[in-house]
Design an enzyme around this catalytic site. Structure first.
Site, short mmCIF file in Angstrom:
data_model
loop_
_atom_site.label_atom_id
_atom_site.label_comp_id
_atom_site.label_asym_id
_atom_site.label_seq_id
_atom_site.Cartn_x
_atom_site.Cartn_y
_atom_site.Cartn_z
N GLU A 44 0.79 -1.30 0.05
CA GLU A 44 0.08 -0.09 -0.10
C GLU A 44 0.96 1.40 0.08
OE1 GLU A 44 -0.09 -2.42 2.32
OE2 GLU A 44 -2.15 -3.43 1.76
N HIS A 101 -9.71 -5.10 10.47
CA HIS A 101 -10.54 -4.71 9.32
C HIS A 101 -11.48 -3.52 9.14
CE1 HIS A 101 -7.71 -7.67 8.05
NE2 HIS A 101 -8.09 -7.89 7.05
#
Lengths: 688, 688
Positions: free
Chosen positions: A429, A490
């Site tokens: 990322e 998450h």
């Protein structure tokens, strides 16, 4: 020594002494790295860099990135001595130097051209903002990808419009930062043979010698990434440096890392120690150093006669034939390839092509509920078919983020298909963000994608996109506890607030398919502001109210989605994303109880703040103080809109693992609970 | 096959089918990795892991980290089948299993013991929360450092209290994430021979096969880091796995990476494809897979007779003699080393030692202005002399962050001095955070340090510290535009708001030396909440007012630092950090103009929010609506305290490079400007 050799040597020492004097005058800065890297920089610029100082915006120029941005005086000295001309904010030459000697004397002073770290858009010749370590390395991979992409898209036959190389100076810090590791791994995978990192292996960091924390074999690591590695044992040896760069230029299958053993603060009494990393050296050391260079020790900011002319000439004489040939090639190519030419012009101007919004999906009332990730994905694919520079992908989450460009001819961007449209960033990322920024400064319109919770992994490049004013598009799905079973690791909570806090960043959290389309439209029209687009994993109803009002409303950041019926509202419900439809349902329920409720959708706070006071007052009238905000995220910031008499239904801790409806109920994101909180507020507001 | 071999094989298939059935029932989860890794996990746990299922809190146990936390069912199946016993929230055994078969049937359901990703403190046997890729790898380096640290500090002669190993399962994603790269580089540097990563080399990620984005030679890269690397070509080959682990155990000079070639979803019809990565397999595939295992295809959640007994027995029989010997060794050691024993007990209980606050620095009025980084550093060093488990360091910024523990006997933590107190993390902020969390779950009190702007590089582990409820201490200096010449890349703006948004994270920004000491005192007393301590680079006056009130005030998050004289305040000025003294000066100036001003210092919002309504009303009375907040950072969140009639002097864009006073003036952080804004508010509030 020949006259030219003498001039070369003088130029190198001029770079060094300018850095020393500027840091000394500012009493702040980093002299050691410019002193060590001056020979390599001079060799690269004078002999290899295809860069015309008189035309620093030549599209096919080689890019030079100073990833160790703290060595900014190196770059400013190069720009000054080689005579790079300034390009104004309007894109036209101003006739002034990019960096004058006065600018160097104003190093690190307010509003000078020579800030502490190189800033993109601020100083001509700075290809990207650097300073936060590793970012320049990441950017450079994006630049190299963009160069190969443009070559694949635009070169035709022998018309080589694009074949530029990307050179990077980087430091121990860059080698240690994970973002550079990620970027290097992807660069090796993509076989970016136009990318050359020159690693200033000086073995010194702020805390002391690198052996305190860094003892790896960098070359072996990079060979593991699939890079070619070269070693130059003496940073003073210009011929060895030149030979290494020549070897890089012959490589066509991999990026190149040149390990350059250097002595930080070369020539200074304390050379080779961390004392030379930061801070001014002090008068005595400055004098001693100048003596070591054979320099007049009383001179300050001295540019000996002939140095600037020599440096400019070595570059201009070498490059001008290239740019002239390029110009005539471009003219012929334009004639031969009119369609490509208009795509090229759009890219260079940054304008959206005509008709870019003509075939966007429209969603109808009869459609089933759809997750905004799906709706957003549809819009992205439609936009990408019109905007050829829209290139990007996900950090291994394309199927989940719905960001694969799957129309005919799109294709994957891989080593053997460098002109593809869908990138596979891998589970990287941080590098994804930095690479995207490098693509953005190269004229592409990059997008990235991952889960919202992992925006935390890429905040540094998101900040830099905002600071550099490049319109990178950051897509995030799986926007809240609505993620469900994956649980608190998450489920984003604090991410939306954290992103809203970044200046010059539009954060969109659309409520449904209509708002998703409108958010995309606003985002792609930005030229100086990056956008964060936040979509849901779970399905959301397609709202009639948004169909009617989102077109105007989303662009204003917040708007009345459904107003109170029969007079002024008793209550304003405000929300973003998946909580908007919850508020609409609550409004119906509250109406049954006689509570007149306005629902305000607030997909983008920063745009709402840009509206005039009258519009803001119209949406949130000061007289209506009974207000409830609903967002499945940190409450931070909502008080601005709810005021002291309002309430906020938000997340005050982390989420939980379970089916989404169960999790939403656990944390109170139900119509019943919204109605209960709203009713309590209304009762409280009633006159006693 | 011998009876034991049959049972082993059955156990492996039980792990697999439990994972399959749990994912199927939840209709969500990741079956493929547990299916692939079951043989390696079973081999490691049954034959090597020094872990007593009946005593999962044995201090010297080996640690097992499932860095690929999405494969959580692997861990839950291991905990269930090996019969690990639950430890309750009070630290005592509950007599129940850590994970029952019913818990497995409730996989991914709300409030079950078996959330989607393993959660520390939630399920006994989960050594750290994993799921965000790379974090478990980072944590494991901290665990290995902690194990060696404890060995160096507590082992005496032949009394080996600590010699545990740390085993990690990790995935392609972990290999790609920069945080794991950084951590691996430091692990190699520190020669962590007690660390073994087992890399599930299945060549499959969510987007497809790893060749889409990942083609590096991982083994070569790790050799570059100084690791030993081993290769097991078949994840079904338990003997090869055992041999690799044995090789690891004989190594005493480096960490070990075992590359384990595996087939994701082994046994399934689509084995070896990304279909097996996430999501339930579907009934038909489940049946086919069970047939392939020779399993009754109608059975669900089947644990064949003998399997659980066998698994428990293999571990218990091997480990109980070790723990028994350890207990008797501990008793003897206690007698021989009473001082060490009390340090050991303090570490194990997490309590602060008696007298921990007895010698903290006191600052006096006559002291010159002092940067809070210096004051905070003094307090840190004083605390560290009393609290032996306070261990940490900076990401190559110890001289700038003032975080070197330089008292006699502290020493550096290096490969040849693993019991040192000052760590050199290198320029690896992300790994620093993850490593610190691994040290925290091992019973140390780690601290980290870098510049505030680089908190962006380490948000993922900061979030995990908050989520795991471990009291990691995150120090950040260079807190604002007060950084000056380094410019906008180094001047935080949005970071403070972004950190305040994290649930269960105390963010302190002290105003002076007194508040710095008090903030430290509150922070080190936390046992379930991490703290962020934000200090200035520039000098700040030592405030008489803070000397008198900070002791009580900082612990309450916000307090009246200086009240209006002669009646109720006309105005409340509120601020944090360097802006507090600005407000105090403005108060004096405003008094001359007849404005009665209260100054509220708000060093920690989250603590203020925990106070009762009466205290909050006392500090910020609802009747005083003329309020001005002053903070050189994003305004996000301040409206909660200023209300609709107030104003906020904050940063609405990025900073600028220049001497700090020039930059502060440019953005309005001067006494004059504060007075001007305050006066305007007061005028506005006057009755017309």
């Amino acid at each position: 020594m020949s006259a030219d050799e003498t001039l070369s040597s003088k130029t190198i020492d001029t770079i060094r002494t300018l850095a020393i004097d500027a840091v000394e005058k500012a009493n702040s800065g980093h002299p050691g790295a410019p002193m060590a890297l001056a020979p390599a920089a001079y060799t690269l610029w004078s002999r290899f860099l295809r860069y015309d100082p008189d035309r620093p915006d030549w599209p096919n120029r080689d890019r030079f990135v100073l990833s160790n941005g703290h060595a900014s005086m190196l770059l400013y000295a190069l720009l000054h001595l080689s005579g790079v001309k300034e390009i104004g904010k309007d894109g036209r030459p101003t006739g002034k130097p990019a960096v004058s000697l006065d600018d160097i004397k104003n190093f690190r002073q307010l509003d000078s051209k020579t800030p502490g770290h190189p800033e993109y858009r601020h100083t001509t010749g700075v290809e990207t903002t650097t300073g936060p370590l590793g970012q320049g390395c990441g950017n450079s991979v994006g630049m190299a990808i963009a160069a190969k992409w443009k070559a694949a898209r635009f070169n035709r036959g022998s018309d080589t419009l694009f074949d530029s190389d990307v050179y990077v100076f980087c430091s121990d810090g860059d080698m240690m930062e994970g973002v550079a590791s990620e970027a290097a791994s992807l660069a090796g995978h993509l076989k970016l043979s136009n990318l050359c990192w020159i690693y200033d292996n000086n073995s010194v960091t702020i805390e002391g010698h690198t052996p305190l924390a860094f003892s790896e074999d960098v070359a072996e690591r990079f060979r593991g990434y699939g890079w070619n590695t070269l070693h130059v044992a003496d940073a003073e040896d210009c011929e060895a440096i030149a030979h290494a760069i020549e070897t890089f230029q012959t490589s066509d299958d991999a990026p190149t890392l040149i390990l350059l053993d250097s002595v930080i603060g070369f020539g200074a009494p304390d050379a080779g120690t961390s004392k030379l990393h930061s801070d001014a050296m002090g008068e005595e050391a400055v004098r001693a150093t100048k003596r070591a260079y054979g320099w007049p020790e009383d001179a300050q900011f001295l540019v000996p006669d002939g140095v600037a002319d020599h440096f400019h000439r070595t570059m201009a004489e070498r490059v001008k034939p290239l740019t002239e040939r390029w110009d005539s090639m471009l003219a012929d190519w334009r004639t031969a390839n009119p369609d490509l030419a208009s795509a090229y012009d759009a890219m260079e101007s940054g304008a959206l092509p005509d008709g870019w919004e003509s075939d966007l999906p429209s969603f109808t009332d009869s459609d089933d509920p759809v997750a905004t990730r799906n709706a957003g994905g549809e819009v992205l694919v439609a936009l990408a078919q019109k905007i050829p520079t829209l290139v990007g992908g996900a950090a291994d989450l394309a199927p989940s983020t719905k960001t694969k460009l799957d129309f005919p001819g799109a294709g994957a961007l891989e080593a053997d298909s460098p002109g593809g449209r869908t990138m596979h960033f891998g589970i990287r990322e941080h590098a994804m963000g930095a690479i995207a920024n490098g693509m953005a400064v190269s004229g592409l319109r990059p997008f990235t994608a991952t889960f919202l919770v992992f925006s935390d992994y890429m905040r540094p490049p998101m900040r830099l996109a905002a600071l550099m004013e490049v319109p990178t598009l950051f897509i995030f799905t799986h926007d809240s506890i609505g993620v469900g079973e994956d649980g608190p690791t998450h489920q984003p909570v604090e991410q939306i607030a954290g992103l809203r806090a970044i200046p010059n960043m539009h954060v969109f959290r659309p409520a449904d398919a209509h708002e998703s389309r409108e958010a995309w439209k606003v985002a792609v029209q930005q030229s100086r502001t990056p956008s964060t687009l936040i979509f849901s994993r779970q399905k959301l109803p397609i709202l009639d109210e948004a169909r009617d009002h989102a077109g105007e409303g989303v662009a204003k950041g917040a708007y009345i989605l459904a107003d109170a019926e029969g007079g002024d509202p008793d209550l304003i419900l405000m929300a973003t994303g998946s909580e908007v439809s919850l508020c609409l349902d609550a409004r119906v329920e509250l109406a049954k109880r006689g509570v007149k409720t306005r629902v305000v959708s607030m997909p983008c706070w920063s745009l709402f703040e840009q509206q005039d006071a009258a519009y803001r007052e119209k949406v949130l009238p000061r007289t209506v103080t009974t207000r409830l905000a609903v967002e499945a995220a940190s409450p931070l910031g909502w008080d601005r809109y709810t005021g002291p008499d309002g309430d906020i239904l938000a997340m005050h801790g982390f989420g939980a693992s379970g089916p989404a409806p169960d999790v939403q109920e656990k944390f109170g994101f139900t119509v019943d609970h919204v109605c209960k909180l709203a009713s309590a507020l209304v009762r409280q507001a009633e006159p006693a």
